[in-house]
Every structure is written in structure tokens, then in C-alpha cells.
Write a protein that holds these residues in place. Structure first.
Motif, mmCIF file in Angstrom:
data_model
loop_
_atom_site.group_PDB
_atom_site.id
_atom_site.type_symbol
_atom_site.label_atom_id
_atom_site.label_comp_id
_atom_site.label_asym_id
_atom_site.label_seq_id
_atom_site.Cartn_x
_atom_site.Cartn_y
_atom_site.Cartn_z
ATOM 1 N N GLY A 34 0.814 -1.214 0.000
ATOM 2 C CA GLY A 34 0.000 0.000 0.000
ATOM 3 C C GLY A 34 0.842 1.255 0.000
ATOM 4 O O GLY A 34 2.067 1.215 0.136
ATOM 5 N N PRO A 87 -1.216 7.340 3.112
ATOM 6 C CA PRO A 87 -0.993 7.164 4.546
ATOM 7 C C PRO A 87 -1.582 5.862 5.069
ATOM 8 O O PRO A 87 -1.784 5.731 6.264
ATOM 9 C CB PRO A 87 -1.791 8.345 5.114
ATOM 10 N N HIS A 88 -1.864 4.925 4.180
ATOM 11 C CA HIS A 88 -2.725 3.817 4.577
ATOM 12 C C HIS A 88 -2.028 2.609 5.168
ATOM 13 O O HIS A 88 -2.671 1.656 5.548
ATOM 14 C CB HIS A 88 -3.564 3.359 3.386
ATOM 15 N N ILE A 116 -16.395 -0.299 -0.186
ATOM 16 C CA ILE A 116 -15.016 -0.751 -0.410
ATOM 17 C C ILE A 116 -14.318 -0.754 0.951
ATOM 18 O O ILE A 116 -14.272 0.281 1.629
ATOM 19 C CB ILE A 116 -14.251 0.167 -1.383
ATOM 20 N N THR A 166 -10.084 1.152 6.692
ATOM 21 C CA THR A 166 -10.606 2.388 6.107
ATOM 22 C C THR A 166 -11.649 1.971 5.075
ATOM 23 O O THR A 166 -11.409 1.061 4.273
ATOM 24 C CB THR A 166 -9.475 3.217 5.450
ATOM 25 N N ALA A 206 -15.205 6.051 6.678
ATOM 26 C CA ALA A 206 -14.979 5.669 8.075
ATOM 27 C C ALA A 206 -13.613 5.014 8.226
ATOM 28 O O ALA A 206 -13.140 4.321 7.325
ATOM 29 C CB ALA A 206 -16.071 4.711 8.548
ATOM 30 N N CYS A 256 -9.917 12.623 4.248
ATOM 31 C CA CYS A 256 -10.109 11.522 3.287
ATOM 32 C C CYS A 256 -10.494 12.093 1.920
ATOM 33 O O CYS A 256 -9.916 11.723 0.906
ATOM 34 C CB CYS A 256 -11.226 10.573 3.710
ATOM 35 N N HIS A 290 -8.603 11.788 -1.834
ATOM 36 C CA HIS A 290 -9.274 10.915 -2.814
ATOM 37 C C HIS A 290 -9.868 11.692 -3.982
ATOM 38 O O HIS A 290 -10.202 11.111 -5.008
ATOM 39 C CB HIS A 290 -10.354 10.073 -2.112
ATOM 40 N N PHE A 300 -13.753 9.158 -6.797
ATOM 41 C CA PHE A 300 -12.979 9.170 -5.538
ATOM 42 C C PHE A 300 -12.255 7.852 -5.250
ATOM 43 O O PHE A 300 -11.662 7.687 -4.199
ATOM 44 C CB PHE A 300 -13.867 9.555 -4.332
ATOM 45 N N LEU A 349 -9.231 5.384 -5.781
ATOM 46 C CA LEU A 349 -7.849 5.592 -6.223
ATOM 47 C C LEU A 349 -7.161 4.342 -6.761
ATOM 48 O O LEU A 349 -6.228 4.431 -7.540
ATOM 49 C CB LEU A 349 -7.021 6.172 -5.071
ATOM 50 N N LEU A 350 -7.619 3.165 -6.320
ATOM 51 C CA LEU A 350 -6.964 1.930 -6.727
ATOM 52 C C LEU A 350 -6.932 1.784 -8.234
ATOM 53 O O LEU A 350 -5.921 1.452 -8.832
ATOM 54 C CB LEU A 350 -7.757 0.741 -6.195
HETATM 55 C C1 HEC Z 1 -2.914 11.354 1.447
HETATM 56 C C2 HEC Z 1 -3.874 10.660 0.626
HETATM 57 C C3 HEC Z 1 -4.957 9.815 1.264
HETATM 58 C C4 HEC Z 1 -5.743 10.076 2.349
HETATM 59 C C5 HEC Z 1 -5.677 11.277 3.287
HETATM 60 C C6 HEC Z 1 -6.669 8.977 2.475
HETATM 61 N N1 HEC Z 1 -6.464 8.066 1.476
HETATM 62 FE FE1 HEC Z 1 -7.540 6.367 1.131
HETATM 63 N N2 HEC Z 1 -6.292 5.863 -0.406
HETATM 64 C C7 HEC Z 1 -5.178 6.607 -0.817
HETATM 65 C C8 HEC Z 1 -4.467 5.853 -1.841
HETATM 66 C C9 HEC Z 1 -3.199 6.290 -2.556
HETATM 67 C C10 HEC Z 1 -5.196 4.656 -2.037
HETATM 68 C C11 HEC Z 1 -4.857 3.504 -3.017
HETATM 69 C C12 HEC Z 1 -4.447 2.268 -2.232
HETATM 70 C C13 HEC Z 1 -3.110 2.397 -1.547
HETATM 71 O O1 HEC Z 1 -2.134 2.578 -2.224
HETATM 72 O O2 HEC Z 1 -3.069 2.306 -0.305
HETATM 73 C C14 HEC Z 1 -6.336 4.714 -1.131
HETATM 74 C C15 HEC Z 1 -7.318 3.747 -1.055
HETATM 75 C C16 HEC Z 1 -8.408 3.787 -0.211
HETATM 76 C C17 HEC Z 1 -9.493 2.835 -0.242
HETATM 77 C C18 HEC Z 1 -9.668 1.713 -1.267
HETATM 78 C C19 HEC Z 1 -10.489 2.261 -2.444
HETATM 79 C C20 HEC Z 1 -9.754 3.317 -3.248
HETATM 80 O O3 HEC Z 1 -10.180 4.490 -3.242
HETATM 81 O O4 HEC Z 1 -8.751 2.987 -3.897
HETATM 82 C C21 HEC Z 1 -10.351 3.179 0.766
HETATM 83 C C22 HEC Z 1 -11.639 2.488 1.126
HETATM 84 C C23 HEC Z 1 -9.795 4.348 1.422
HETATM 85 N N3 HEC Z 1 -8.627 4.692 0.794
HETATM 86 C C24 HEC Z 1 -10.406 4.992 2.482
HETATM 87 C C25 HEC Z 1 -9.908 6.155 3.067
HETATM 88 C C26 HEC Z 1 -10.495 6.810 4.228
HETATM 89 C C27 HEC Z 1 -11.738 6.338 4.965
HETATM 90 C C28 HEC Z 1 -9.713 7.909 4.506
HETATM 91 C C29 HEC Z 1 -9.861 8.897 5.640
HETATM 92 C C30 HEC Z 1 -9.951 8.368 6.969
HETATM 93 C C31 HEC Z 1 -8.636 7.930 3.518
HETATM 94 N N4 HEC Z 1 -8.796 6.874 2.665
HETATM 95 C C32 HEC Z 1 -7.641 8.895 3.460
HETATM 96 C C33 HEC Z 1 -4.836 7.848 -0.370
HETATM 97 C C34 HEC Z 1 -5.407 8.514 0.722
#
Ligand code: HEC
Length: 186
Positions: free
Chosen positions: A78, A81-82, A111, A126, A144, A161, A165, A172, A174-175
Motif C-alpha cells: 500500500g 498514509p494507509h 469498499i 478504512t 470511516a 479523506c 481521494h 474518488f 484511487l486503486l
Molecule cells: C494522502 C492521501 C490519502 C488520504 C488522506 C486517504 N487516502 Fe484512502 N487511499 C489513498 C491511496 C493512494 C489509495 C490507493 C491504495 C493504496 O495505495 O493504499 C487509497 C485507497 C483507499 C481505499 C480503497 C479504495 C480506493 O479508493 O482505492 C479506501 C476504502 C480508502 N482509501 C479509504 C480512506 C479513508 C476512509 C480515509 C480517511 C480516513 C482515507 N482513505 C484517506 C490515499 C489517501
């Protein structure tokens, strides 16, 4: 003789009606299976919460049995910040809809990203859940974040979030684009 013929016609009619009912009930069963989630009262935009969502995916429609993102099974590396690794589960309504030509996930789409630490232990969850009318300005996603045991860390429409996204070209997410027009990570 006449009576017999009448009886035969009656039998055929009865058989045809029974078949029709059978076909209709199978169709309506399949329809209700696909729409159960979006029509659940607790998934209404007024009553969705992190607690309701957690109960739904753990006590109700258990997410560990959900499909993976297509061609993306198992533990995957991943990005910030995940967490170091993740595993993605998607709800059946989304799995049934993919690929989505419009790049808009249907209501009932959930998701789940199970986040892992470098030692491959679950570090938290997440989740994005599509709830019709919840947040029209940002794709109607309910967001959430939970600790590994379900403790709620963030919920609702967190700017954090959504702002990251929002870089997505596909609702929204990103995958990968929902129409599969862009590879994983685009
Ligand atoms: C700084 C950027 C960033 C933030 C802030 C962020 N995400 Fe993400 N998120 C990503 C990325 C990049 C991915 C693609 C998968 C990976 O590389 O981890 C992702 C993937 C996901 C996915 C899988 C579906 C998708 O969109 O690809 C979920 C569900 C998700 N995030 C939930 C959340 C939630 C809930 C929050 C807030 C609590 C959050 N994210 C905050 C960058 C972010």
C-alpha cells in the motif's frame, strides 16, 4: 369426453400459471438480493454511522466472505498514509456492477481496505460506503476509519479523506478506474 378435454385444458393452464409464478418469484428474489443493501433503512443518508456500518459488515453481511477487487486478491503493498500492506474487499452490489462504464459506483457499493503494518498484522480499516443522498458534493460516499478492533477513528465526510481521494478520475476511488480504463494505482 367433453369433461376430459376441459380438464386437460384446465391442467395446462394451471401448469402454465405455476411456471410463470416460479419464474417471476426467481426474478424478484434475485432483484431483492441485489437491492437489499441500498434499501436497508440503516443505510439511509440520515442514519448511516460508523457503528452501523461496522455492525453491518461484521455481524450482518460478513465482509471476510466478500469478493476481492477483481484481479487484486490477497495482501498488496500500500501507499502512504494507509499502511504498508492492504487487502481490499468489495460489497456484492459493486462486484456485480464492475466494470462501471459511467465511473460512478452504484448505491450499496462498499469498499473495505484492511490495512496491515510491516509485520503483516491488521492495523485498522478504512472504508468508503456509497449512500444515496449522503454527500452529493463528494460522490455520496460515507467515509470511516477504525482501529483493528473496530474503535472509530474518523467517520462521515472527513476533509482529510475526501481531499486526497478527490485526485481520482473515477468517483474518488484511487486503486483503479471503475470502468477499468486505468490500471491499479492510476
Ligand atoms: C494522502 C492521501 C490519502 C488520504 C488522506 C486517504 N487516502 Fe484512502 N487511499 C489513498 C491511496 C493512494 C489509495 C490507493 C491504495 C493504496 O495505495 O493504499 C487509497 C485507497 C483507499 C481505499 C480503497 C479504495 C480506493 O479508493 O482505492 C479506501 C476504502 C480508502 N482509501 C479509504 C480512506 C479513508 C476512509 C480515509 C480517511 C480516513 C482515507 N482513505 C484517506 C490515499 C489517501
Amino acid at each position: 369426453m367433453k369433461k376430459n378435454r376441459f380438464f386437460l385444458v384446465f391442467l395446462r393452464l394451471a401448469a402454465a400459471t405455476a411456471t410463470l409464478f416460479l419464474v417471476l418469484s426467481i426474478i424478484s428474489c434475485q432483484k431483492s438480493r441485489n437491492s437489499t443493501l441500498s434499501s436497508r433503512p440503516d443505510f439511509a443518508s440520515s442514519s448511516i454511522s460508523a457503528a452501523v456500518l461496522w455492525e453491518h459488515i461484521n455481524q450482518g453481511d460478513q465482509f471476510k466472505r466478500w469478493p476481492a477487487w477483481p484481479d487484486y486478491e490477497g495482501l498488496r503493498p500500500g501507499q502512504s498514509p494507509h499502511g504498508r500492506f492492504h487487502r481490499i474487499y468489495i460489497s456484492q452490489p459493486l462486484a456485480d456492477a464492475l466494470p462501471v462504464a459511467t465511473n460512478v459506483a452504484p448505491p450499496g457499493s462498499i469498499i473495505i481496505k484492511e490495512n496491515y503494518d510491516p509485520d503483516r498484522k491488521v492495523a485498522g480499516y478504512t472504508i468508503m460506503a456509497k449512500v444515496a443522498g449522503y454527500n452529493p458534493d463528494a460522490g455520496d460516499w460515507f467515509w470511516a476509519a477504525y482501529g483493528p478492533d473496530g474503535a472509530v477513528m474518523a467517520e462521515g465526510k472527513p476533509e482529510m479523506c475526501i481531499s486526497c481521494h478527490a485526485a481520482s478520475a473515477s468517483d474518488f476511488v484511487l486503486l483503479q478506474r471503475l470502468d477499468f480504463g486505468g490500471g491499479i494505482g492510476q
